[in-house]
Design an enzyme around this catalytic site. Structure first.
Site, short mmCIF file in Angstrom:
data_model
loop_
_atom_site.label_atom_id
_atom_site.label_comp_id
_atom_site.label_asym_id
_atom_site.label_seq_id
_atom_site.Cartn_x
_atom_site.Cartn_y
_atom_site.Cartn_z
N HIS A 1 -0.16 4.44 0.15
CA HIS A 1 -0.78 5.62 0.74
C HIS A 1 -1.22 5.27 2.16
O HIS A 1 -1.11 4.13 2.60
CB HIS A 1 -1.97 6.09 -0.10
CG HIS A 1 -3.05 5.05 -0.22
ND1 HIS A 1 -2.98 4.01 -1.11
CD2 HIS A 1 -4.22 4.90 0.46
CE1 HIS A 1 -4.06 3.25 -1.00
NE2 HIS A 1 -4.82 3.77 -0.06
N LYS B 1 0.86 -1.19 0.00
CA LYS B 1 0.00 0.00 0.00
C LYS B 1 0.89 1.24 0.00
O LYS B 1 1.75 1.39 0.87
CB LYS B 1 -0.89 -0.02 1.24
CG LYS B 1 -1.94 1.09 1.27
CD LYS B 1 -2.81 0.94 2.51
CE LYS B 1 -3.85 2.03 2.58
NZ LYS B 1 -4.68 1.93 3.81
#
Length: 216
Positions: A108, A106
């Site tokens: 963000h 991921k």
């Protein structure tokens, strides 16, 4: 066989996780039994599994556990690691944190690949159902290494004990390659004894299967 293991065997059959019959495995082998932990899907079954893992490790090491963090490889291992953490606290009052990985990084929010407790500098035990090959273990080892943790051991629901590519079982190959213990709740012998008590007609096929494929 301890009480927790017997409970898990009984639940395994009740939930359809353990079946006797004629099955073709991924390896192409014909097996008289099949085990699929994916059939466990509620609080009762996962509470039993968590206690089973906790008992198996505590039975060897006592309160001085050889791990600081429990790791659940995505996706099946995630609830197993959580259940084990809860099992330790329920049975022994030992608070063992857990972590798990994403399949994709991921980029963000909190970012990263691992969620939960930090693995850095920690002794990490992974929780899984079975080891059919060393591929999953290699992926776990790579993840733990990237997080600067120490891969210290593996917890399994079942050690089938069958030979891999050579004379060693998949579990023995992992122990030899990574120099870590693999601690199961159940073994083939437990399944065989369960068959003797509950499915006597399956005993002969089970013993023949072990004679052909069992690691000596």
């Amino acid at each position: 066989m301890n009480k927790n293991a017997m409970e898990i065997l009984s639940l395994s059959e009740a939930y359809g996780a353990l079946k006797f019959g004629d099955f073709t495995l991924k390896s192409g082998r014909k097996s008289p039994y099949f085990f699929n932990a994916g059939e466990f899907n509620d609080a009762r079954s996962f509470q039993a599994i968590g206690r089973g893992y906790a008992f198996a490790l505590h039975d060897i090491y006592g309160d001085i556990l050889p791990c600081d963090v429990l790791f659940g490889p995505a996706y099946k291992g995630i609830p197993l690691a959580m259940a084990t953490s809860m099992g330790f606290y329920e049975c022994y009052g030992i608070n063992v944190p857990f972590a798990f990985n994403r399949k994709e990084v991921k980029d963000h929010g909190e970012g990263g690949r691992v969620i939960g407790a930090s693995l850095k500098g920690k002794r990490v035990y992974s929780a899984d159902d079975v080891i059919s090959s060393g591929t999953t273990v290699q992926e776990i080892a790579n993840t733990i290494q990237k997080e600067e943790g120490i891969y210290a051991g593996v917890l399994l629901i079942l050690n089938r004990g069958e030979r891999g590519q050579g004379n060693l079982s998949a579990v023995q190959e992992v122990e030899e390659r990574y120099k870590i213990p693999v601690i199961p709740i159940l073994t083939f012998e437990d399944i065989l004894n369960f068959a003797k008590n509950n499915h006597p007609l399956m005993v002969e096929p089970m013993e023949a299967y072990w004679e052909q494929y069992g690691a000596k």
